[in-house]
Write an enzyme that holds these catalytic residues in place. Sequence first.
Site, PDB file in Angstrom:
ATOM      1  N   SER A 322       0.875  -1.187   0.000  1.00  0.00           N
ATOM      2  CA  SER A 322       0.000   0.000   0.000  1.00  0.00           C
ATOM      3  C   SER A 322       0.907   1.230   0.000  1.00  0.00           C
ATOM      4  CB  SER A 322      -0.905  -0.009   1.227  1.00  0.00           C
ATOM      5  OG  SER A 322      -1.616  -1.222   1.346  1.00  0.00           O
ATOM      6  N   LYS A 324       3.150   4.592  -0.330  1.00  0.00           N
ATOM      7  CA  LYS A 324       2.881   6.007  -0.135  1.00  0.00           C
ATOM      8  C   LYS A 324       3.150   6.794  -1.421  1.00  0.00           C
ATOM      9  CE  LYS A 324       4.464   6.017   4.706  1.00  0.00           C
ATOM     10  NZ  LYS A 324       3.243   6.507   5.370  1.00  0.00           N
ATOM     11  N   ASP A 394       0.288   0.065   4.976  1.00  0.00           N
ATOM     12  CA  ASP A 394       0.877   1.311   5.451  1.00  0.00           C
ATOM     13  C   ASP A 394       0.444   1.627   6.884  1.00  0.00           C
ATOM     14  OD1 ASP A 394       2.460   3.564   5.289  1.00  0.00           O
ATOM     15  OD2 ASP A 394       0.878   4.824   4.435  1.00  0.00           O
ATOM     16  N   ARG A 398       1.478  -0.132  14.034  1.00  0.00           N
ATOM     17  CA  ARG A 398       0.682  -0.775  15.085  1.00  0.00           C
ATOM     18  C   ARG A 398       0.937  -2.274  15.140  1.00  0.00           C
ATOM     19  NH1 ARG A 398      -4.576   1.671  12.384  1.00  0.00           N
ATOM     20  NH2 ARG A 398      -2.955   3.202  11.924  1.00  0.00           N
TER      21      ARG A 398
END
Length: 550
Positions: A322, A324, A394, A398
């Site tokens: 994903s 950027k 992305d 976490r």
Amino acid sequence: MAWWDLVRNRALLLCRRAPSWRNLALRCSAARKKPGLERNSSTEASNNQSSEELSGRGIVVGCYDNPDSEGGYELSEAGQRLDSSVEGRLSQLLAVSGGRVKRGDTRLLYDVTTDHTHVAVVGVGPRYPDNGLEDVDMKRQNVRCAAAAGTKALQQARVEHLLLDDLGDAEASAEGSSLSLFSCDKLKAERKRKKIPATSLWSADPKATADWAKGWAVAQAQNFARELMDTPSNLMTPTMFVEAVSAALGSIRGSVEGSLEVIPRPLSWLESQKMGAFLSVAKGSVEVPWLLEVRYRWREGREDRPLVLVGKGVTFDTGGISIKPAAGMAAMRGDMGGAACVAATVMGVAQQQVDTSVVGLIPLCENMPSGSAVKPGDVVRAMNGKTIEVDNTDAEGRLLLADALSYAHSFNPQAILDLATLTGAMDVALGSGAAGTFTNCHRLWDQLHKAGHVTGDRLWRMPLYEQYSKQIQCRLADVNNIGSRGRSAGACTAAAFLKEFVSHQCWAHLDIAGVMEGHGEWPFLEKGMSGRPTRTLIKFIEDWTPIHSN
């Protein structure tokens, strides 16, 4: 071997492997023998420039707003002493040059004394300012700003030795001066680097001298975090980060009264702990992941429950599959800001001999797209057994934190804090004004908030509502790594995700995405990676009061 020497040697090695790197390696090899941190870290040793490059002696004194005084201003106590020693010449020159110096401004005067070539008069504002809605101690903040303004003015005047007025708060004065002198220019040619004057306090008072030394050391801890964050990612891979922090902490170990351990946990250990969430991010890169564990015990042999700090350490974040946008991606070298601040905090706490034990946990990897990278829709299993559907690669930070937070519980901690440049949503919400803070403990928040008020590096409490936890539930796994409503409340759903991996009743999550970079808001923090909120964390640990129940 100092940590910057390790980075420089690695650059030279890369030069041998790829000829296109030769110019960079030559610039690196021309770097000072001392590391960038040491070049900015000592009030006397920081000046390693020749007298041909820097010359003269400068002194900084304060000017307060005082409507009851003639001209609407008065000199600080140090300024009055200086003025008295030259029979009022300082007051005369100040009056004819415009009188009152506005808060944060500097006026350079010459030929005031025979001992000093330059006198910088800095505006401190009123002696007892109103904090208003700023949520910081404005008296201390004004001192930091004034000290920074005077220091930079004399640095630009190329003075060789700089004496600084304590401006009523020696600790804050030292912080402002030290932070303002920082410059991440170690990769530039020697002639292009900023020259650092030798800086010291103009006072013989023992308490002021001790406060100055403390403020300088704490600011240097933040500068260490800034150095780590601003170093290009090819010179700060996960392995290089381990080497840099190991060298920096190793250099102070002999001066620490308690114990200071650095334990790099390799890939085999991560696999043995079944840290599947963390490893799913790391597998897209050729750089091996690490979990760096740093332990400070304030008294050798003492067995007490530590505070555990967890810092996200993605040394470069492309977003993975994903990916950027290209614009602004270079700044993702700072996506290990949480890791840098944790390492710097442990350094600062150890140097101050704080009587609270601390464990820092730093998961380190890159987030890269490749044939082996985790894909949107994949399901991975975290250390605590929960499964995670990865809908956006992305949202990788976490995943690192999920396993590190699970591991943090094994230390039977008094409290757990995690720091991460986690969400763009937090930058949108608060910008660089404050770090967003989510916590399940009101008393923990009170202590964090108080620390931020004193240091001027603010925190702002954000909600942990149940509705955000509902938004990360999904069909294929226990939780999803993004919220069901997309960008809506993105920082809150990220915090709710982390909450799934915390059973401790005293936990806080600091989303520092908005404060990752400085934008010139304060004179003591120029543009570049900020190292925030290192000083707030050190103050929080220094003043820590155990919380026995929530």
